[in-house]
Scaffold this active site. Structure first.
Site, PDB file in Angstrom:
ATOM      1  N   ILE A  17       0.752  -1.248  -0.133  1.00 37.93           N
ATOM      2  CA  ILE A  17       0.093   0.053   0.113  1.00 37.93           C
ATOM      3  C   ILE A  17       0.884   1.315  -0.019  1.00 37.93           C
ATOM      4  CG2 ILE A  17      -1.816   1.293   1.206  1.00 37.93           C
ATOM      5  CD1 ILE A  17      -2.734  -1.179   2.454  1.00 37.93           C
TER       6      ILE A  17
ATOM      7  N   ASP B 160       3.668  11.883  17.603  1.00 40.53           N
ATOM      8  CA  ASP B 160       3.828  12.213  16.120  1.00 40.53           C
ATOM      9  C   ASP B 160       2.287  12.586  15.301  1.00 40.53           C
ATOM     10  OD1 ASP B 160       5.368  12.699  13.817  1.00 40.53           O
ATOM     11  OD2 ASP B 160       5.370  10.656  13.247  1.00 40.53           O
TER      12      ASP B 160
ATOM     13  N   VAL C 230       3.623  -0.540   4.717  1.00 40.56           N
ATOM     14  CA  VAL C 230       2.450  -1.212   4.954  1.00 40.56           C
ATOM     15  C   VAL C 230       1.838  -2.154   3.729  1.00 40.56           C
ATOM     16  CG1 VAL C 230       0.012  -0.557   5.656  1.00 40.56           C
ATOM     17  CG2 VAL C 230       1.907   0.935   6.219  1.00 40.56           C
TER      18      VAL C 230
ATOM     19  N   LYS D 246       2.100  -3.658   9.002  1.00 42.75           N
ATOM     20  CA  LYS D 246       3.062  -2.794   9.059  1.00 42.75           C
ATOM     21  C   LYS D 246       4.383  -3.399   9.172  1.00 42.75           C
ATOM     22  CE  LYS D 246       2.382   1.423  10.536  1.00 42.75           C
ATOM     23  NZ  LYS D 246       2.627   2.528   9.292  1.00 42.75           N
TER      24      LYS D 246
END
Length: 416
Positions: free
Chosen positions: A23, A140, A31, A46
């Site tokens: 992806i 983040d 991912v 992931k």
């Protein structure tokens, strides 16, 4: 993106999670669309960059953070289903969100009107607040880590990964670049970080969604990060006309340089936003998923599964070292939101009054066992074993028939 020679494609991790198609790729992970063969559902896998797998401190923190996040439950958080290490591959298994990130939506449509920002902010802050009350800090918060599904669900992703990476003995320029624009002052100057650091980053995120740009600029990531030690984030209304003062006030308080003057956590900021929505009478709205990203995920899901006997992943040169398109912080030219008037409540041609975005209703999350998983993707892992079992039953029946016939023949030959 990964190449067709990606050795992970078609591989089954932990004898359960098959890697079907890529992806996206970032500075610290890639991912993939995957299939949980045990439960027969699509998932997002992931895979962490090989650089981190050899660091014991990273692996301990990675497992700890994954366990903590897996215990959280909120519609504004991407659910974590599993975490493991299989033959030097550290990976997370999460719910698969068909859609894209806020970064991609900004690139497609430009800045958002306040009611669209509110529609993003409520679930985002609710997810952050849930984690904050559990003692977790994201560290983040940025547009790349807020995902929008085709049904308009807004979810925060990548909780805990930044802390695991930051405590490892490996650094990544792309991670620093992606984070520098949203760091709180205390993240730059000290190690004393709590929920109010995420609040600051959320305030910067709101500023960017409203104005289409970040509040600080710098020639290097370090210079960009240090800007917030000296300068305050301006009010969005000073940059773009038409933003209500109530929304300006939320951004200004969230981005106070002194943490003591900010909202104490995501829930406190969410409550302030809800009050502003009521005060202003902002209409409900379903945020559309970025169309190009959604098409990319759909294409990945439909892609045939690669053979499972590819070479195994080793500790050689990482295939994940190139920068990701999501790490590019420059917004290209865009057509904007056609006729998006703050007073008229229009957003890219979509009316708010109907409370619906006319898009694809299909959402690739958990699927019932009898629902096809798409071209090239097996619906259940038990098909092969069923065929083998049926063949053995047929062989046993034939042998029984032959034995019976033989017995009958012998009986006839010994008869008087």
């Amino acid at each position: 993106m990964t190449t067709p020679d990606d050795p992970l494609l078609g591989r089954v991790l932990e004898r359960r999670y098959r890697i079907d198609a890529p992806i996206a790729r970032g500075g610290m992970s890639s991912v993939y669309v995957g299939t949980d063969l045990r439960l027969g559902r699509r998932v997002a896998v992931k895979v962490m960059d090989a650089r981190y797998v050899g660091d014991p401190q990273f692996l301990r923190r990675f497992e700890f953070e994954a366990r903590a996040v897996a215990g959280l439950s909120h519609p504004g958080l991407v659910s974590v289903h599993d975490q493991s290490i299989d033959d030097n591959i550290a990976f997370l298994v999460m719910e698969l969100v068909r859609g894209g990130s806020l970064r991609e939506l900004l690139r497609e449509r430009g800045p958002m009107p306040p009611h669209a920002v509110a529609a993003v902010g409520i679930p985002t802050l609710g997810g952050l607040g849930t984690a904050h009350r559990a003692g977790l800090v994201h560290r983040d918060v940025k547009p790349e880590n807020v995902l929008i599904s085709d049904t308009g669900d807004v979810k925060v992703a990548d909780f805990g990964l930044v802390r695991a990476v930051s405590e490892a003995g490996v650094t990544s320029a792309s991670i620093i670049l992606g984070t520098a624009a949203y760091l709180s002052p205390e993240q730059v100057s000290s190690t004393e970080i709590d929920a109010r650091s995420d609040v600051y980053s959320a305030g910067v995120l709101f500023f960017e969604l409203l104005t289409g740009r970040q509040p600080f600029r710098g020639a290097t990531p370090l210079a960009l990060a240090y800007q917030r030690l000296t300068y305050d984030v301006p009010a969005p209304g000073d940059v773009i006309a038409g933003i209500p003062p109530q929304i300006d006030e939320i951004v200004l308080r969230a981005t106070e340089r002194d943490p003591a003057h900010r909202y104490r956590d995501g829930f406190a900021m969410q409550h302030a936003l809800l009050d502003a929505i009521d005060d202003l009478g902002l209409p409900p709205f379903t945020v559309p998923a970025p169309s190009q990203a959604s098409a990319r995920v759909t294409s990945a899901i439909a892609r045939p599964v690669a053979p499972a006997d590819r070479p195994r992943y080793d500790d050689g040169p990482s295939p994940h070292g190139e920068p990701d398109h999501r790490d590019d912080l420059n917004l290209p030219d865009h057509d904007g939101y056609e006729g998006h008037e703050y007073g008229g409540h229009e957003y890219g041609g979509h009316e708010y009054g109907g409370h619906e975005y006319e898009g694809d209703d299909d959402y690739y999350g958990d699927h019932p066992d009898d629902e096809p998983l798409g071209p090239g993707i097996v619906d259940t892992p038990h098909t092969g074993s069923t065929v083998v079992a049926a063949a053995w039953v047929l062989i046993v029946v034939l042998m029984a028939v032959l034995v019976a016939l033989g017995g009958w023949g012998l009986g006839q030959s010994w008869a008087p």
